[in-house]
Design an enzyme around this catalytic site. Structure first.
Site, mmCIF file in Angstrom:
data_model
loop_
_atom_site.group_PDB
_atom_site.id
_atom_site.type_symbol
_atom_site.label_atom_id
_atom_site.label_comp_id
_atom_site.label_asym_id
_atom_site.label_seq_id
_atom_site.Cartn_x
_atom_site.Cartn_y
_atom_site.Cartn_z
ATOM 1 N N ASP A 54 0.838 -1.196 0.000
ATOM 2 C CA ASP A 54 0.000 0.000 0.000
ATOM 3 C C ASP A 54 0.871 1.244 0.000
ATOM 4 O O ASP A 54 1.756 1.403 0.844
ATOM 5 C CB ASP A 54 -0.892 0.020 1.245
ATOM 6 C CG ASP A 54 -1.627 1.342 1.400
ATOM 7 O OD1 ASP A 54 -2.660 1.509 0.721
ATOM 8 O OD2 ASP A 54 -1.163 2.203 2.173
ATOM 9 N N TYR B 99 2.608 10.168 -0.590
ATOM 10 C CA TYR B 99 3.764 9.675 0.165
ATOM 11 C C TYR B 99 5.074 9.971 -0.565
ATOM 12 O O TYR B 99 6.147 9.878 0.025
ATOM 13 C CB TYR B 99 3.671 8.165 0.394
ATOM 14 C CG TYR B 99 2.483 7.679 1.182
ATOM 15 C CD1 TYR B 99 1.637 8.552 1.853
ATOM 16 C CD2 TYR B 99 2.202 6.312 1.240
ATOM 17 C CE1 TYR B 99 0.539 8.082 2.559
ATOM 18 C CE2 TYR B 99 1.113 5.840 1.957
ATOM 19 C CZ TYR B 99 0.284 6.719 2.605
ATOM 20 O OH TYR B 99 -0.804 6.244 3.307
ATOM 21 N N LYS C 278 -3.173 5.583 -3.762
ATOM 22 C CA LYS C 278 -4.243 6.545 -3.510
ATOM 23 C C LYS C 278 -3.948 7.869 -4.211
ATOM 24 O O LYS C 278 -2.794 8.312 -4.231
ATOM 25 C CB LYS C 278 -4.375 6.771 -1.989
ATOM 26 C CG LYS C 278 -4.682 5.498 -1.215
ATOM 27 C CD LYS C 278 -4.729 5.716 0.279
ATOM 28 C CE LYS C 278 -3.365 5.758 0.936
ATOM 29 N NZ LYS C 278 -2.670 4.454 0.916
ATOM 30 N N HIS D 190 -7.814 9.395 -1.588
ATOM 31 C CA HIS D 190 -7.139 9.420 -0.295
ATOM 32 C C HIS D 190 -7.973 10.085 0.799
ATOM 33 O O HIS D 190 -7.868 9.730 1.978
ATOM 34 C CB HIS D 190 -5.802 10.162 -0.435
ATOM 35 C CG HIS D 190 -4.793 9.773 0.583
ATOM 36 N ND1 HIS D 190 -3.446 9.738 0.325
ATOM 37 C CD2 HIS D 190 -4.904 9.398 1.868
ATOM 38 C CE1 HIS D 190 -2.784 9.358 1.399
ATOM 39 N NE2 HIS D 190 -3.659 9.155 2.358
#
Length: 310
Positions: free
Chosen positions: A61, A66, A91, A124
């Site tokens: 994931d 990120y 996401k 997200h």
């Protein structure tokens, strides 16, 4: 959702990580236990992902926000596993919401990951102050699903009222709602509504690590006496008990670590079983206090982030 759970013990634990699958509401099978890379620095991501795949994880994931999708792709490549053996979940961030923007965001994520198809693509956050952009982005996900560019779609951090509104304005029921769930914050109403719609609850911060740096530092799930006693009774760590709690209650969980010994320990949760009383005792630790931000507070003004091109 349908669970396939084939118990095994000891050194064979990693094999069960590959056989304990959840069938999502569109028929796609997904590993129940995954490996997360939130806040993992890009320079540490590839090696962590490779290590996770080596010890048995098959779900990775990540997220556009990120800023380590490229390194996730590198880690998968370095593992030597065939693409079909790894379930990739990512996401889209709110800065890329809107129909055309989300279609382009998919291309950015797929390009960084080095894949043509993403297994599970989520929104997200709900953008509550511009919900029409949220709907536009989800409609783009529906298009990507219809075109075979993703295998399943879903959301993250959607509370019941926002989920209800999304369902009213779109056609495809999300397969997953990834939300903060751990022993100190269980969100029973969110889980109940998810279940009513056949949506899998997937837990981020599944062991309550977020409470260590955003909550009450005097209280930690890792030192909680109730969890500690259960761990001692089974000869396991508190972290392993918390992951087992998620799996037995029908959730997916995505723990994270950059330490090889913890990466391995977190997947070694298939050789013991919690009793009904133990599950209830952990459920009873809920404080109702959120560790992460209130989803309604996430706005473009406060949380805008430019997502780089592939």
């Amino acid at each position: 959702m349908y669970w396939q759970f084939l118990p095994c013990h000891g050194a064979r634990a990693y094999r069960e990580a590959m056989t304990m699958n959840i069938t999502l509401n569109n028929g796609v099978e997904m590993p129940a236990l995954g490996f997360g890379v939130f806040q993992t620095p890009p320079e540490a991501t590839a090696s962590s992902v490779t290590e996770a795949l080596t010890v048995g994880y098959r779900l990775i994931d990540t997220a556009a926000s990120y800023l380590n999708e490229r390194e996730v792709g590198d880690g998968i490549t370095q593992s030597g596993l065939d693409r079909s053996e790894v379930f990739i979940e990512t996401k889209l961030w709110i800065s890329d919401y809107g129909y055309e923007e989300a279609l382009h965001a998919f291309e950015k994520s797929a390009g960084k990951l080095g894949v043509e198809q993403i297994d599970l693509l989520l929104l997200h956050q709900p953008l509550t102050t511009a919900f029409e952009r949220t709907v536009g982005a989800y409609t783009a996900l529906e298009k990507l699903l219809a075109d075979g560019k993703v295998r399943a779609i879903g959301v993250s951090n959607f509370m019941p009222e926002m989920l209800s509104e999304l369902l009213r304005q779109t056609s495809v029921v999300p397969a997953v709602n990834q939300v903060e769930v751990h022993p100190y914050f269980t969100q029973p109403e969110v889980q109940r509504v998810n279940a009513e719609h056949g949506i899998l609850t997937q837990a981020w911060s599944p062991m309550g690590g977020i409470t260590s740096y955003r909550g009450d530092s005097s209280r930690s799930t890792f030192t909680d006496p109730v969890i500690g006693a259960i761990a001692t009774a089974h000869g396991k760590s508190p972290a392993q008990v918390m992951l087992r709690w998620h799996l037995q209650e029908g959730r997916s969980a995505i723990p994270k670590s950059v330490k090889p010994e913890r990466i391995a320990a977190n997947v070694d949760v298939f050789d013991f079983e919690l009793t009904g009383d133990e599950l209830a005792a952990i459920d009873g630790l809920d404080t109702g206090v959120r560790g992460g931000p209130d989803p309604a507070s996430v706005t473009l003004d406060g949380f805008h982030r430019d997502i780089p091109e592939a």
